[in-house]
Design a protein around this motif. Structure first.
Motif, PDB file in Angstrom:
ATOM      1  N   GLU A 289       2.242  -8.640   7.541  1.00 14.09           N
ATOM      2  CA  GLU A 289       0.919  -8.467   8.099  1.00 14.09           C
ATOM      3  C   GLU A 289       0.023  -8.212   7.136  1.00 14.09           C
ATOM      4  N   LEU A 290      -1.291  -8.790   7.563  1.00 12.51           N
ATOM      5  CA  LEU A 290      -2.534  -8.664   6.785  1.00 12.51           C
ATOM      6  C   LEU A 290      -3.414  -7.648   7.215  1.00 12.51           C
ATOM      7  N   ASP A 291      -4.131  -7.046   6.237  1.00  7.84           N
ATOM      8  CA  ASP A 291      -5.202  -6.149   6.717  1.00  7.84           C
ATOM      9  C   ASP A 291      -6.425  -6.241   5.736  1.00  7.84           C
ATOM     10  N   ILE A 292      -7.608  -6.336   6.149  1.00  8.07           N
ATOM     11  CA  ILE A 292      -8.784  -6.643   5.283  1.00  8.07           C
ATOM     12  C   ILE A 292      -9.987  -5.964   5.692  1.00  8.07           C
ATOM     13  N   TRP A 293     -10.981  -5.271   4.705  1.00 11.91           N
ATOM     14  CA  TRP A 293     -12.072  -4.781   4.853  1.00 11.91           C
ATOM     15  C   TRP A 293     -12.951  -4.930   3.752  1.00 11.91           C
ATOM     16  N   MET A 294     -14.320  -5.141   4.223  1.00 13.36           N
ATOM     17  CA  MET A 294     -15.297  -5.839   3.030  1.00 13.36           C
ATOM     18  C   MET A 294     -16.013  -4.229   2.716  1.00 13.36           C
ATOM     19  N   SER A 295     -16.639  -4.214   1.679  1.00 13.59           N
ATOM     20  CA  SER A 295     -17.152  -2.807   1.044  1.00 13.59           C
ATOM     21  C   SER A 295     -18.647  -2.533   1.738  1.00 13.59           C
TER      22      SER A 295
ATOM     23  N   LEU B 228     -12.856 -10.264  -5.102  1.00 17.34           N
ATOM     24  CA  LEU B 228     -13.960 -10.431  -6.012  1.00 17.34           C
ATOM     25  C   LEU B 228     -14.705 -11.462  -5.755  1.00 17.34           C
ATOM     26  N   HIS B 229     -15.975 -11.573  -5.800  1.00 15.56           N
ATOM     27  CA  HIS B 229     -17.064 -12.690  -5.590  1.00 15.56           C
ATOM     28  C   HIS B 229     -17.935 -12.574  -6.787  1.00 15.56           C
ATOM     29  N   SER B 230     -18.113 -13.425  -7.478  1.00  9.69           N
ATOM     30  CA  SER B 230     -18.831 -13.532  -8.721  1.00  9.69           C
ATOM     31  C   SER B 230     -18.553 -12.283  -9.548  1.00  9.69           C
ATOM     32  N   GLN B 231     -17.309 -12.111  -9.879  1.00  9.57           N
ATOM     33  CA  GLN B 231     -16.608 -11.127 -10.654  1.00  9.57           C
ATOM     34  C   GLN B 231     -16.878  -9.708 -10.158  1.00  9.57           C
ATOM     35  N   GLU B 232     -17.380  -9.567  -8.983  1.00  9.82           N
ATOM     36  CA  GLU B 232     -17.830  -8.072  -8.288  1.00  9.82           C
ATOM     37  C   GLU B 232     -16.920  -7.749  -7.256  1.00  9.82           C
ATOM     38  N   PRO B 233     -16.263  -6.656  -7.145  1.00 16.16           N
ATOM     39  CA  PRO B 233     -15.618  -6.263  -5.972  1.00 16.16           C
ATOM     40  C   PRO B 233     -16.153  -6.081  -4.763  1.00 16.16           C
ATOM     41  N   ILE B 234     -15.917  -6.875  -3.700  1.00 13.99           N
ATOM     42  CA  ILE B 234     -16.528  -7.151  -2.298  1.00 13.99           C
ATOM     43  C   ILE B 234     -15.756  -6.469  -1.382  1.00 13.99           C
ATOM     44  N   GLY B 235     -14.403  -6.356  -1.413  1.00 18.34           N
ATOM     45  CA  GLY B 235     -13.481  -5.837  -0.415  1.00 18.34           C
ATOM     46  C   GLY B 235     -12.175  -5.703  -0.844  1.00 18.34           C
TER      47      GLY B 235
ATOM     48  N   PHE C  84      -4.755   8.747   4.381  1.00 21.31           N
ATOM     49  CA  PHE C  84      -4.751   7.359   3.915  1.00 21.31           C
ATOM     50  C   PHE C  84      -3.807   7.118   3.110  1.00 21.31           C
ATOM     51  N   TYR C  85      -3.529   8.023   2.034  1.00 22.65           N
ATOM     52  CA  TYR C  85      -2.377   7.829   0.945  1.00 22.65           C
ATOM     53  C   TYR C  85      -1.082   7.787   1.625  1.00 22.65           C
ATOM     54  N   GLU C  86      -0.675   8.351   2.883  1.00 22.50           N
ATOM     55  CA  GLU C  86       0.488   8.119   3.683  1.00 22.50           C
ATOM     56  C   GLU C  86       0.622   6.723   4.248  1.00 22.50           C
ATOM     57  N   ASP C  87      -0.511   6.056   4.446  1.00 23.61           N
ATOM     58  CA  ASP C  87      -0.382   4.896   4.814  1.00 23.61           C
ATOM     59  C   ASP C  87      -0.279   3.865   3.725  1.00 23.61           C
ATOM     60  N   TYR C  88      -1.178   3.906   2.787  1.00 19.59           N
ATOM     61  CA  TYR C  88      -1.128   3.091   1.629  1.00 19.59           C
ATOM     62  C   TYR C  88      -0.659   3.619   0.386  1.00 19.59           C
ATOM     63  N   VAL C  89       0.724   3.721   0.424  1.00 17.96           N
ATOM     64  CA  VAL C  89       1.499   4.349  -0.513  1.00 17.96           C
ATOM     65  C   VAL C  89       1.404   3.754  -1.898  1.00 17.96           C
ATOM     66  N   ASP C  90       1.903   4.404  -3.014  1.00 20.24           N
ATOM     67  CA  ASP C  90       1.547   3.722  -4.279  1.00 20.24           C
ATOM     68  C   ASP C  90       1.964   2.240  -4.426  1.00 20.24           C
ATOM     69  N   TYR C  91       2.857   1.780  -3.720  1.00 19.22           N
ATOM     70  CA  TYR C  91       3.492   0.511  -4.143  1.00 19.22           C
ATOM     71  C   TYR C  91       2.170  -0.474  -3.769  1.00 19.22           C
TER      72      TYR C  91
ATOM     73  N   GLN D 238      -9.698   5.324  -4.179  1.00 15.53           N
ATOM     74  CA  GLN D 238     -10.570   6.081  -3.671  1.00 15.53           C
ATOM     75  C   GLN D 238     -11.885   5.032  -2.951  1.00 15.53           C
ATOM     76  N   ASN D 239     -12.152   4.200  -4.013  1.00 15.50           N
ATOM     77  CA  ASN D 239     -13.244   2.998  -3.330  1.00 15.50           C
ATOM     78  C   ASN D 239     -12.859   2.444  -2.340  1.00 15.50           C
ATOM     79  N   ILE D 240     -11.614   2.129  -2.278  1.00 20.40           N
ATOM     80  CA  ILE D 240     -10.975   1.288  -1.222  1.00 20.40           C
ATOM     81  C   ILE D 240     -11.352   2.168   0.069  1.00 20.40           C
ATOM     82  N   TYR D 241     -10.602   3.265  -0.021  1.00 20.62           N
ATOM     83  CA  TYR D 241     -10.650   4.237   1.203  1.00 20.62           C
ATOM     84  C   TYR D 241     -12.171   4.396   1.585  1.00 20.62           C
ATOM     85  N   ASP D 242     -13.085   4.686   0.809  1.00 15.50           N
ATOM     86  CA  ASP D 242     -14.539   4.712   1.047  1.00 15.50           C
ATOM     87  C   ASP D 242     -15.188   3.419   1.865  1.00 15.50           C
ATOM     88  N   TRP D 243     -14.658   2.330   1.310  1.00 13.15           N
ATOM     89  CA  TRP D 243     -15.058   1.168   1.740  1.00 13.15           C
ATOM     90  C   TRP D 243     -14.583   0.836   3.426  1.00 13.15           C
TER      91      TRP D 243
END
Length: 186
Positions: free
Chosen positions: A94-100, A72-79, A49-56, A18-23
């Motif tokens: 293929e990589l995908d990335i986003w920050m919070s 994690l940066h300084s032990q805090e999730p940032i992305g 989002f669940y359909e694209d980012y399946v359980d695995y 859920q947090n990853i989706y919200d970010w």
């Protein structure tokens, strides 16, 4: 855990979804890749989002197909960063990335995450080529990816894909004219 010079990557879990989706789709960074500035890329529902980012991506049950990690940066999730290979020819990911939030952008943490995950994939899964396909309008992301060692490819995206996925993924999220194809070879 995967360590970079600035960050650590820890496997994301189903509880993180859920947090990853919200970010990605309900934060100030959304404007860089979806929503009103991208009329052809509407904000997906959580179910979509669940359909694209399946359980695995969150359980690690199919590492040959893909996996997601909290940055994690300084032990805090940032992305969040993930790789997927299910749709690609052998030894490619293929990589995908986003920050919070925007406060976590522009500090080199995303670049470090790409480098760290790429090195891990090369060593652990014998990945020989990374692919990233950002929007041509997302110039800051493109700069970051290039700092991580990716370069623009002259090849069409379908040159990297399994034939059965070309129709579904070949044009990229932003279409062939709106997507930059970046690669890194090991």
């Amino acid at each position: 855990m995967i360590k970079g010079s600035k960050i650590e990557l820890v496997p994301a879990t189903l509880d993180d979804r859920q947090n990853i989706y919200d970010w990605c789709f309900h934060s100030e960074t959304t404007k860089f890749h979806a929503g009103s500035d991208y009329p052809d890329v509407p904000i997906p529902t959580f179910e979509e989002f669940y359909e694209d980012y399946v359980d695995y991506f969150f359980t690690g049950s199919a590492p040959q197909d893909g996996r997601g990690f909290l940055i994690l940066h300084s032990q805090e999730p940032i992305g969040f960063i993930s790789y997927s290979s299910y749709h690609l020819k052998p030894q490619k990911a293929e990589l995908d990335i986003w920050m919070s939030c925007e406060a976590n952008c522009g500090k080199g943490c995303g670049t470090d995450a790409i480098v760290a995950l790429g090195e891990y994939l090369n060593q652990a899964l014998d990945i020989q080529e990374l692919i990233m396909r950002p929007s041509i309008k997302n110039t800051n992301a493109i700069k970051s990816y290039k700092k991580a060692g990716l370069v623009e490819s002259n090849m069409p995206a379908d040159a990297y894909m399994l034939d059965e996925y070309i129709a579904l993924h070949g044009d990229g999220e932003y279409g062939t004219d709106g997507t930059v194809l970046l690669i890194k070879q090991f």
